[in-house]
Design a protein around this motif. Structure first.
Motif, short mmCIF file in Angstrom:
data_model
loop_
_atom_site.label_atom_id
_atom_site.label_comp_id
_atom_site.label_asym_id
_atom_site.label_seq_id
_atom_site.Cartn_x
_atom_site.Cartn_y
_atom_site.Cartn_z
N ASN A 75 0.78 -1.23 0.00
CA ASN A 75 0.00 0.00 0.00
C ASN A 75 0.82 1.29 0.00
N ARG A 76 1.99 1.32 0.62
CA ARG A 76 2.81 2.53 0.67
C ARG A 76 4.28 2.15 0.55
N PRO A 77 4.72 1.77 -0.65
CA PRO A 77 6.08 1.23 -0.79
C PRO A 77 7.18 2.23 -0.45
N PHE A 78 6.96 3.51 -0.68
CA PHE A 78 7.98 4.50 -0.37
C PHE A 78 8.19 4.61 1.14
N TRP A 79 7.13 4.44 1.92
CA TRP A 79 7.25 4.51 3.37
C TRP A 79 8.18 3.43 3.90
N GLY A 80 8.17 2.27 3.26
CA GLY A 80 9.06 1.20 3.69
C GLY A 80 10.51 1.62 3.63
N LEU A 81 10.87 2.37 2.59
CA LEU A 81 12.24 2.87 2.48
C LEU A 81 12.56 3.87 3.58
N ILE A 82 11.62 4.74 3.87
CA ILE A 82 11.83 5.74 4.93
C ILE A 82 12.01 5.05 6.28
N TYR A 83 11.14 4.12 6.58
CA TYR A 83 11.24 3.41 7.85
C TYR A 83 12.51 2.57 7.94
N GLN A 84 12.96 2.03 6.81
CA GLN A 84 14.22 1.28 6.81
C GLN A 84 15.39 2.17 7.20
N LEU A 85 15.35 3.43 6.81
CA LEU A 85 16.42 4.36 7.17
C LEU A 85 16.30 4.84 8.62
N VAL A 86 15.07 5.10 9.05
CA VAL A 86 14.84 5.77 10.33
C VAL A 86 14.89 4.81 11.52
N MET A 87 14.31 3.66 11.39
CA MET A 87 14.19 2.75 12.54
C MET A 87 15.53 2.30 13.14
N PRO A 88 16.54 1.97 12.35
CA PRO A 88 17.81 1.60 12.98
C PRO A 88 18.45 2.75 13.77
N ILE A 89 18.20 3.97 13.35
CA ILE A 89 18.77 5.13 14.04
C ILE A 89 18.00 5.44 15.33
N LEU A 90 16.66 5.43 15.24
CA LEU A 90 15.84 5.82 16.39
C LEU A 90 15.67 4.72 17.43
N GLY A 91 15.62 3.50 16.98
CA GLY A 91 15.35 2.41 17.93
C GLY A 91 13.89 2.41 18.34
N HIS A 92 13.62 2.02 19.57
CA HIS A 92 12.24 2.01 20.03
C HIS A 92 12.07 2.64 21.42
N GLU A 93 12.94 3.54 21.76
CA GLU A 93 12.82 4.29 23.01
C GLU A 93 11.74 5.37 22.83
N PRO A 94 10.67 5.38 23.64
CA PRO A 94 9.57 6.32 23.43
C PRO A 94 9.98 7.79 23.39
N LEU A 95 10.85 8.21 24.30
CA LEU A 95 11.23 9.63 24.31
C LEU A 95 11.94 10.02 23.02
N VAL A 96 12.79 9.17 22.51
CA VAL A 96 13.49 9.47 21.25
C VAL A 96 12.49 9.56 20.10
N LEU A 97 11.54 8.65 20.07
CA LEU A 97 10.52 8.68 19.02
C LEU A 97 9.67 9.94 19.09
N HIS A 98 9.32 10.36 20.30
CA HIS A 98 8.50 11.55 20.44
C HIS A 98 9.29 12.82 20.12
N LEU A 99 10.56 12.85 20.43
CA LEU A 99 11.39 13.99 20.04
C LEU A 99 11.52 14.06 18.51
N TYR A 100 11.60 12.92 17.88
CA TYR A 100 11.64 12.84 16.42
C TYR A 100 10.36 13.42 15.81
N GLY A 101 9.21 13.01 16.34
CA GLY A 101 7.94 13.54 15.85
C GLY A 101 7.80 15.03 16.10
N LEU A 102 8.26 15.49 17.26
CA LEU A 102 8.20 16.91 17.59
C LEU A 102 9.09 17.73 16.67
#
Length: 152
Positions: A75-102
């Motif tokens: 459904n959104r093939p370009f998003w897969g590329l973005i998430y492939q780049l972003v997820m290894p950098i951000l990890g899954h720590e909530p504060l880091v993810l929320h700072l990223y969104g902010l």
């Protein structure tokens, strides 16, 4: 009475100092950043991971970057590329993810301010208020799903 007069003078001095904030890109960036933190960032340390962010994190943790690509392929093939780049950098720590969104909320608002200044070069004050309304619009209530907001 003297104390009240001093308070009034300080208040008017403050108003004068922020009156021309809309003319300088640096002042606008700082003002929008401060308002972004005041509007959305104060509770970030206590927020967790919500809704779709769980799915993306689980796909990444279980299958790696390729799992994210396969999740979005239909459904959104370009998003897969973005998430492939972003997820290894951000990890899954909530504060880091929320700072990223902010950060992305602030950045998109700042870019919108620049675009509107190009469209209406003589209305800098009004453009600043439009950017401010864009930043703090209460209808966009998705800031808590920061990974999704940051990658939109």
């Amino acid at each position: 009475m003297l104390q009240l007069r001093c308070m009034n003078q300080r208040f008017f001095k403050l108003l004068k100092s922020i009156e021309n904030i809309h003319e300088s890109p640096l002042k606008v960036a700082l003002a929008l950043g401060g308002l972004c933190i005041a509007g959305y960032g104060l509770l970030l340390p206590w927020l967790g991971i919500y809704t779709d962010d769980w799915t993306f994190i689980l796909s990444f943790e279980r299958q790696g970057a390729q799992g994210l690509q396969s999740y979005f392929v239909t459904n959104r093939p370009f998003w897969g590329l973005i998430y492939q780049l972003v997820m290894p950098i951000l990890g899954h720590e909530p504060l880091v993810l929320h700072l990223y969104g902010l950060f992305w909320r602030w950045f998109v608002t700042y870019i919108a301010w620049h675009v509107l200044r190009v469209i209406w070069p003589n209305a800098t004050r009004q453009v600043f208020w439009v950017a401010l309304a864009f930043l703090l619009f209460p209808g966009c209530a998705l800031q808590y799903i920061s990974l999704c907001i940051g990658n939109m």
